[in-house]
Structure formats: structure tokens, C-alpha cells
Scaffold this active site. Sequence first.
Site, mmCIF file in Angstrom:
data_model
loop_
_atom_site.group_PDB
_atom_site.id
_atom_site.type_symbol
_atom_site.label_atom_id
_atom_site.label_comp_id
_atom_site.label_asym_id
_atom_site.label_seq_id
_atom_site.Cartn_x
_atom_site.Cartn_y
_atom_site.Cartn_z
ATOM 1 C CD GLU A 73 -3.147 0.874 2.115
ATOM 2 O OE1 GLU A 73 -4.221 0.336 1.807
ATOM 3 O OE2 GLU A 73 -2.920 1.304 3.259
ATOM 4 C CG HIS A 105 5.418 -29.941 3.743
ATOM 5 N ND1 HIS A 105 5.903 -31.191 3.429
ATOM 6 C CD2 HIS A 105 6.096 -29.530 4.841
ATOM 7 C CE1 HIS A 105 6.828 -31.534 4.329
ATOM 8 N NE2 HIS A 105 6.963 -30.535 5.189
ATOM 9 C CE LYS A 147 -10.734 2.886 1.609
ATOM 10 N NZ LYS A 147 -10.116 3.849 2.510
HETATM 11 O O1 F6P Z 1 -7.190 0.412 2.693
HETATM 12 C C1 F6P Z 1 -7.052 1.785 2.762
HETATM 13 C C2 F6P Z 1 -7.015 2.259 4.185
HETATM 14 O O2 F6P Z 1 -7.160 3.647 4.163
HETATM 15 C C3 F6P Z 1 -5.743 1.855 4.938
HETATM 16 O O3 F6P Z 1 -4.688 2.685 4.664
HETATM 17 C C4 F6P Z 1 -6.220 1.871 6.339
HETATM 18 O O4 F6P Z 1 -5.362 1.149 7.180
HETATM 19 C C5 F6P Z 1 -7.580 1.238 6.205
HETATM 20 O O5 F6P Z 1 -8.076 1.728 4.962
HETATM 21 C C6 F6P Z 1 -8.541 1.545 7.295
HETATM 22 O O6 F6P Z 1 -8.784 2.924 7.383
HETATM 23 P P1 F6P Z 1 -9.419 3.566 8.673
HETATM 24 O O7 F6P Z 1 -8.482 3.334 9.808
HETATM 25 O O8 F6P Z 1 -9.592 5.006 8.349
HETATM 26 O O9 F6P Z 1 -10.744 2.892 8.929
#
Ligand code: F6P
Length: 478
Positions: free
Chosen positions: A306, A337, A448
Site C-alpha cells: 500500500e 510443503h 472504495k
Molecule cells: O485500505 C485503505 C485504508 O485507508 C488503509 O490505509 C487503512 O489502514 C484502512 O483503509 C482503514 O482505514 P481507517 O483506519 O480510516 O478505517
Amino acid sequence: MSISISSFFAFSANRGGAMTRHAGGAIFDFSKQAISIDELQSFRAILTQKNAHDAVKRLAAGEIVNPTEGRAATHMRERDLAHTSRHDVLRAMAEHIARSGIETVVSVGIGGSDLGLRLADDVFQASGLKQRVQLRFCTGLDPVEWQQAVEGLNPATTAFVLASKSFSTTETLMTGDRAKHWLRSHATTHMYAATSSPARARAYGIADANIVAFDESVGGRYSVWSAVNLPLRVAYGNAPVDAMLAGAHSVDQLVLNDQQFDTSPYISALSRQFNRNSINITNNVIVPYSWAFRKLAEYLQQLVMESNGKRVSTSGAAIATDPCSAIWGTVGTAAQHAYFQWLHQHPVGAAVEIIAVKPSGDVGSKALFENAVAQSRALAFGLEPDANDALAGYKRTTGNRPNTFIGLPDVSPRTLGALLAHYEASVFIEALLNDINPFDQYGVEYGKLLAKEVAAGGDTSHFDASTKSLIEWAQKAS
Ligand code: F6P
């Protein structure tokens, strides 16, 4: 690959010693990496050009190192126990919850608000620590996971900590909704939030006294160092969590004092950079020979991929280098394995990081260490079968698989902290080498948005044919 790892050993009796480093009580043997001492020096020249030491100092000093979001990245400050009076509020809240009759705390969060806590929970348990309050986790949307998380629990003695930096993450808030409903009359008192967006937590319905805030400048994948570790503190007490922070801080100090780019995070970063960009080895497999560290690869997937899974430089231009390895892996010896056949005989293969713990008196722990050492050797040097063996061609393994051996002194919170700080520093150095910002994650954000658009329903005519037909399939009665 033109060079061979065995030739390094043939030409330099001192390869082992010259490529071994120590940090946080652990030994890092890079001698079976494919990078030569000269090549390391050339990379160090690049780091000098890029003022890498100043960059590390700026990071530690809380200067803006995340230009696209205009933020500092203050995870190092979080674990400097001399300067974090804000942890006092966190410590007090943990003690309050643990003494309030709560028997189970369910940690709700995803990504950085989840992975580090699970890894730490495993390591703390394996180090012999006992939970004074039972700790459970719920990370996703799956009703099966939710059912398992609350199975056998009583709302009167269960608390939920919603860990979310943004307090806008769908998975966490939907699980929070389930928790509110499940807690019934206890919903107001038994729900807590660890967040850098307290206003959102308040608007969601978390009581003010149940919110512990942390700085927005602590990146999501560094959350384990922040108030997000509240559930660990409730379950195990404050001392082990502080020991984990102290372990990380000791490695931070090592890196901050390293003007020669010679400590373990630097060699780790330079080896990976070399593997990807000079010999086309783009996979980096993490194999911990320790049950306690079985979630390490998952944790590192987020930390590394990430952070550095990027296509443009800090200036916005497309980069010419490969900035990030694909990280995967599972616990050894089970991994042997499963996919070690591929590691040993696939034409390209991968780089491997073997993590093993100094053996205790236990026979299994000794055997694990022996397997770890043997695999490191086999990957590097391969096997040349007897020429008279009719199956020689099938049995031959070429070796020359770059691998690092990390020997941990023990399974303890302090060692975990040190190991994670080693990896964090190496990620930052790789980002410097490739001139990318390791602290944003715009690729994830787009996914998202699309999920929200699909969830909103309504007019789907602008969707592609595949997406439309999958949505229709899900809506049809089976
Ligand atoms: O996956 C993207 C992200 O923003 C991560 O960087 C982060 O750890 C996760 O989502 C959760 O985000 P939040 O802590 O804001 O819920």
C-alpha cells in the site's frame, strides 16, 4: 541471472560477516542476497545524492513527507515514550475498560486498524502473556465472521472498540452498526472509538468519554503504534504494548544515527531494489518459521504494497523503476510443503525472507530453526545431483534464489516492535530510491468509491456489461 550467489562465497571468505547486521537484538544475514558489495556501494551513492539521511531526519522530526496529502508521518513519534504524554489518556482508558467488568473486547477495524493488532495478539500470546480481558476481532462485512466474533458472548460484559483513523470506513461502520444492535441497552456505554476523526465518532453515536483520539499524521498502516492499540492494552495491560513501542523506537534510533546507509533497513531496501530492477525478481516471499509470526506476511503486504505500489513519482511523472515487490508468504514449515517446489525450481522464482526464532529447549523449536537454515542454504546454493543419476535433470535445483535470514532473539513484544520498525524504515528507503510518496494510497480510494456507487443501486446503464450482469445475477432469486 548472470551473477551467482555461490560465487560471492567462493571469492570472499568474509561474505557472511560482511553482509550481516544486528538490530533490536535480531541478526539480519543478507549474505545470500544477490547484490554484491560494490553494487551496494553504487546504491548508497544514489542515497547520498537523494540526501536520504536528511529525509529520515525530516520524517522523524514530523516535517511534511506526504506532499499529496500535505501531511507529516508521525508514527516514529508515537513510539518515542519519552515524548508521548498523549498515551497517558490511552493507558488510562485501557485500565478503565479492563476494570469495568468487561470480560471481552472486540476489536473492529480493517487494514492498518486491524492487521498489526492481530499480529501483536499472536506474538503476545506466544510470549506467554495472558489476556486479562479476552480479545476478539472482526474486520469485514461477512456475516459468518460477525457470528464467530460474538459467538457465546454476553452484551453485558462485552465492549467493542471501533478503530478507524478516518471513521468513515464502510466495513468498520457496518460492523459497528451490528455491534450497536447486538449490544442493545449497553450500546452507549460499551462502544469505544480510537480515531483521528473524533467529530465523526461522536456523530456516529460514540460517547465523548469513550473516544480516544490520535493525530491525523499517523498513517493508516502505522496505526498499531497509535491509540488503535487500545484493545491490546485492554487485553494485556499497558506494559507489553509499551515494550513493543520501545523495541520499535530502538531501531528508529539506529536508523536515525546511520549516516553510512549500512543498517539492516538500508541493506534490506537496497537488496529488494536490486532484485526487482537488476535481476527481474519481483516477488518477495515472507516465511516466518514461527507460529507467533504467522500473520507477518499479511501485515507486510499492507505496509509494503500500500506504501510503494505506485506508478508516479512525487512530481507526478511516471516512474521508470519498479518501486515495489509483490509480498506474500505463509508460516514455515507448512510453506515448504506448499509452494517451496515453485521457489526451488520455477525458472524465475522469487526472493525469500526467512524469519526464525533462536531455538528454545523444545525439540520442535530446534527443528524449525534447522529447517529455516537448511532452506536458506538450499535456495541460495541449489543441488547438483550425481551425474549418473538418471533423474538428475529433474532433481537439479539451480539455487541462486536471493534470500535474507532474520534470526529473532525471542518471541516478545519488544522484538516484534523492533522487527516492524526495521521493515517500516526499509519501505521508506525504497520509496526514496524510487522518488515516490509512500504515505498516500489513491489506488485504494477509487475502489472504495466504486463500491459505494454499486451499493447505491439506481441507474446502472453507464456500467460495463460485465458489472451489470454480475449485479443482475446477485439480484435474481436462486
Ligand atoms: O485500505 C485503505 C485504508 O485507508 C488503509 O490505509 C487503512 O489502514 C484502512 O483503509 C482503514 O482505514 P481507517 O483506519 O480510516 O478505517
